[in-house]
Write a protein that holds these residues in place. Structure first.
Motif, PDB file in Angstrom:
ATOM      1  N   ALA A   6     -18.842 -11.463  34.008  1.00  0.00           N
ATOM      2  CA  ALA A   6     -18.106 -10.660  33.029  1.00  0.00           C
ATOM      3  C   ALA A   6     -16.813 -10.188  33.676  1.00  0.00           C
ATOM      4  O   ALA A   6     -16.829  -9.683  34.799  1.00  0.00           O
ATOM      5  N   LEU A   7     -15.713 -10.341  32.959  1.00  0.00           N
ATOM      6  CA  LEU A   7     -14.412  -9.966  33.514  1.00  0.00           C
ATOM      7  C   LEU A   7     -13.581  -9.275  32.435  1.00  0.00           C
ATOM      8  O   LEU A   7     -13.396  -9.814  31.348  1.00  0.00           O
ATOM      9  N   ASP A   8     -13.111  -8.069  32.762  1.00  0.00           N
ATOM     10  CA  ASP A   8     -12.294  -7.286  31.840  1.00  0.00           C
ATOM     11  C   ASP A   8     -10.910  -7.129  32.457  1.00  0.00           C
ATOM     12  O   ASP A   8     -10.753  -6.483  33.494  1.00  0.00           O
ATOM     13  N   VAL A   9      -9.912  -7.747  31.836  1.00  0.00           N
ATOM     14  CA  VAL A   9      -8.554  -7.765  32.372  1.00  0.00           C
ATOM     15  C   VAL A   9      -7.714  -6.692  31.691  1.00  0.00           C
ATOM     16  O   VAL A   9      -7.563  -6.696  30.467  1.00  0.00           O
ATOM     17  N   GLY A  10      -7.156  -5.787  32.479  1.00  0.00           N
ATOM     18  CA  GLY A  10      -6.279  -4.756  31.949  1.00  0.00           C
ATOM     19  C   GLY A  10      -4.848  -4.967  32.412  1.00  0.00           C
ATOM     20  O   GLY A  10      -4.552  -5.882  33.185  1.00  0.00           O
ATOM     21  N   GLY A  11      -3.971  -4.088  31.954  1.00  0.00           N
ATOM     22  CA  GLY A  11      -2.571  -4.217  32.330  1.00  0.00           C
ATOM     23  C   GLY A  11      -2.322  -3.985  33.804  1.00  0.00           C
ATOM     24  O   GLY A  11      -1.418  -4.587  34.399  1.00  0.00           O
ATOM     25  N   ALA A  65     -23.734 -18.881  37.838  1.00  0.00           N
ATOM     26  CA  ALA A  65     -23.769 -18.155  36.569  1.00  0.00           C
ATOM     27  C   ALA A  65     -23.969 -19.135  35.421  1.00  0.00           C
ATOM     28  O   ALA A  65     -23.487 -20.270  35.456  1.00  0.00           O
ATOM     29  N   SER A  66     -24.687 -18.692  34.398  1.00  0.00           N
ATOM     30  CA  SER A  66     -24.955 -19.555  33.246  1.00  0.00           C
ATOM     31  C   SER A  66     -23.771 -19.634  32.292  1.00  0.00           C
ATOM     32  O   SER A  66     -23.630 -20.603  31.535  1.00  0.00           O
ATOM     33  N   ALA A  67     -22.924 -18.616  32.302  1.00  0.00           N
ATOM     34  CA  ALA A  67     -21.759 -18.561  31.425  1.00  0.00           C
ATOM     35  C   ALA A  67     -20.843 -17.462  31.929  1.00  0.00           C
ATOM     36  O   ALA A  67     -21.185 -16.725  32.857  1.00  0.00           O
ATOM     37  N   ALA A  68     -19.675 -17.340  31.308  1.00  0.00           N
ATOM     38  CA  ALA A  68     -18.741 -16.272  31.663  1.00  0.00           C
ATOM     39  C   ALA A  68     -18.127 -15.711  30.387  1.00  0.00           C
ATOM     40  O   ALA A  68     -17.931 -16.433  29.404  1.00  0.00           O
ATOM     41  N   GLY A  69     -17.825 -14.429  30.426  1.00  0.00           N
ATOM     42  CA  GLY A  69     -17.106 -13.774  29.336  1.00  0.00           C
ATOM     43  C   GLY A  69     -15.874 -13.097  29.908  1.00  0.00           C
ATOM     44  O   GLY A  69     -15.966 -12.425  30.939  1.00  0.00           O
ATOM     45  N   ILE A  70     -14.731 -13.289  29.265  1.00  0.00           N
ATOM     46  CA  ILE A  70     -13.477 -12.706  29.739  1.00  0.00           C
ATOM     47  C   ILE A  70     -12.825 -11.946  28.594  1.00  0.00           C
ATOM     48  O   ILE A  70     -12.623 -12.492  27.506  1.00  0.00           O
ATOM     49  N   ALA A  71     -12.508 -10.673  28.832  1.00  0.00           N
ATOM     50  CA  ALA A  71     -11.830  -9.840  27.841  1.00  0.00           C
ATOM     51  C   ALA A  71     -10.397  -9.607  28.302  1.00  0.00           C
ATOM     52  O   ALA A  71     -10.171  -9.242  29.463  1.00  0.00           O
ATOM     53  N   VAL A  72      -9.436  -9.844  27.419  1.00  0.00           N
ATOM     54  CA  VAL A  72      -8.028  -9.695  27.768  1.00  0.00           C
ATOM     55  C   VAL A  72      -7.304  -8.893  26.684  1.00  0.00           C
ATOM     56  O   VAL A  72      -7.737  -8.856  25.534  1.00  0.00           O
ATOM     57  N   LEU A 111     -13.990 -16.046  25.372  1.00  0.00           N
ATOM     58  CA  LEU A 111     -12.788 -15.231  25.525  1.00  0.00           C
ATOM     59  C   LEU A 111     -12.744 -14.223  24.389  1.00  0.00           C
ATOM     60  O   LEU A 111     -12.982 -14.571  23.232  1.00  0.00           O
ATOM     61  N   GLY A 112     -12.447 -12.961  24.718  1.00  0.00           N
ATOM     62  CA  GLY A 112     -12.415 -11.930  23.693  1.00  0.00           C
ATOM     63  C   GLY A 112     -11.274 -10.950  23.894  1.00  0.00           C
ATOM     64  O   GLY A 112     -10.689 -10.853  24.973  1.00  0.00           O
ATOM     65  N   HIS A 113     -10.958 -10.227  22.838  1.00  0.00           N
ATOM     66  CA  HIS A 113      -9.954  -9.158  22.848  1.00  0.00           C
ATOM     67  C   HIS A 113     -10.562  -7.934  23.521  1.00  0.00           C
ATOM     68  O   HIS A 113     -11.704  -7.565  23.245  1.00  0.00           O
ATOM     69  N   ASP A 114      -9.800  -7.271  24.394  1.00  0.00           N
ATOM     70  CA  ASP A 114     -10.381  -6.210  25.216  1.00  0.00           C
ATOM     71  C   ASP A 114     -10.984  -5.063  24.397  1.00  0.00           C
ATOM     72  O   ASP A 114     -12.101  -4.615  24.684  1.00  0.00           O
ATOM     73  N   ALA A 300     -20.739 -13.449  26.835  1.00  0.00           N
ATOM     74  CA  ALA A 300     -21.285 -14.606  27.560  1.00  0.00           C
ATOM     75  C   ALA A 300     -22.717 -14.888  27.141  1.00  0.00           C
ATOM     76  O   ALA A 300     -23.097 -16.044  26.888  1.00  0.00           O
ATOM     77  N   TRP A 301     -23.542 -13.842  27.060  1.00  0.00           N
ATOM     78  CA  TRP A 301     -24.943 -14.048  26.646  1.00  0.00           C
ATOM     79  C   TRP A 301     -25.027 -14.519  25.209  1.00  0.00           C
ATOM     80  O   TRP A 301     -25.858 -15.364  24.863  1.00  0.00           O
TER      81      TRP A 301
END
Length: 310
Positions: A6-11, A65-72, A111-114, A300-301
């Motif tokens: 899981a990854l949450d990308v901020g400014g 990892a089975s999958a990844a989720g990234i929020a941007v 991929l998702g919106h933060d 991701a899940w």
């Protein structure tokens, strides 16, 4: 142990985790986004961070990892895996899902919106648990919203749903980066309160947290700044609840850390403005700044749960 990235990308910063199937955080890490180095470098930092977590999972749990989720942040085309635009990161049309999948050995990537991702987490495992309809509104540098409906977050036809920060609540008011004047986020975001309080108190380094403390201490200048922001926020929220009829309004972000200094006058201001509308419960967010990361894990899940077995 089966897990996802899981990854949450901020400014300014990135939060990441390895997340187990039950939602528990197996490992957490943070690092700077490094936006001063340009958008290409930011993308590379994201991919490097994800790759490090992937390697750690193999080392620690004996399997990738089975999958990844990234929020941007910014405009996100989740369906096609594109980070379309983010003003604070400077990128346009980045195929982040494809890039991350390649870097991570071909595992599926969501991929998702933060803000919508944070709203997903608040709705499922945070303050909105059990609510069939809610609106999650984080009050940070800007203001956005996540519309929760029956366990999912509504993205809208074009991925723009929930942009409550760009409801004009004071026509002819301060200029907004979106091109309008008097948008909610120019008046009631943490950044807006910081600007107003710095001007009122004469200290250019003062911020919204300082304003909240001054309000609690009985400072009349701070009270005036705070009430102006609360009034604008209440106007925006009443517009939203008139359209959406949520059962719950979940307020998060830096401004919500003021606790009842915010929530007591906000509940009063909303109550004074409703007429025929049903008043929703107005509650603080429960997950703090981990909401986006937890939500990325849920993405991701969810992706794994919808995959059709070969």
């Amino acid at each position: 142990m089966k897990h996802v990235i899981a990854l949450d990308v901020g400014g300014t910063g990135m939060k990441a985790a390895l997340v187990a199937e039950d939602g528990s955080l197996l490992h957490e890490a943070r690092r700077a986004t490094g936006r001063d180095r340009g958008p290409e470098a930011v993308v590379e930092s994201i991919l490097d961070f994800a790759a490090e977590l992937h390697a750690l999972g193999v080392q620690r749990y004996g399997r990738p990892a089975s999958a990844a989720g990234i929020a941007v942040p910014g405009i996100v085309d989740a369906e096609n895996g594109l980070a379309v635009y983010a003003a604070n990161l400077g990128w346009r049309d980045v195929p982040l899902r494809e890039l991350a999948g390649s870097r991570l050995g071909g595992i599926p990537v969501a991929l998702g919106h933060d803000v919508r991702t944070g709203g997903l987490a608040e709705g499922r495992i945070g303050a909105g648990r059990g609510a069939d309809r809610f609106l999650f509104v984080p009050l940070g540098t800007g203001i956005a919203g996540a519309i929760g409906i029956a366990g999912r977050i509504e993205a809208g036809a074009h991925g723009y749903a929930g942009e409550i920060g760009h409801i004009v609540v004071r026509p002819g008011g301060p200029a907004c980066g979106c091109g309008q004047h008097g948008c909610l986020e120019t008046l009631a975001s943490a950044a807006a309160v910081s600007r107003a309080w710095a001007t009122a108190c004469g200290d250019p380094g003062a911020d919204a947290a300082d304003c909240a403390r001054a309000v609690a201490a009985g400072d009349s200048r701070a009270h005036q700044v705070w009430q102006a922001a609360v009034g604008a926020l209440a106007d925006g929220l009443v517009t939203a609840l008139t359209l959406l009829d949520p059962r719950m309004l979940i307020i998060g972000g830096g401004l919500a850390e003021a606790g009842e200094t915010l929530f007591t006058p906000l509940r009063t201001a909303v109550r004074e403005r409703v007429t025929f509308q049903r008043l929703p419960h107005i509650v603080p967010a429960a997950l703090g700044d981990t909401a986006g990361c937890l939500g990325a894990g849920l993405l991701a899940w969810d992706l794994l749960a919808t995959e059709v077995p070969a």
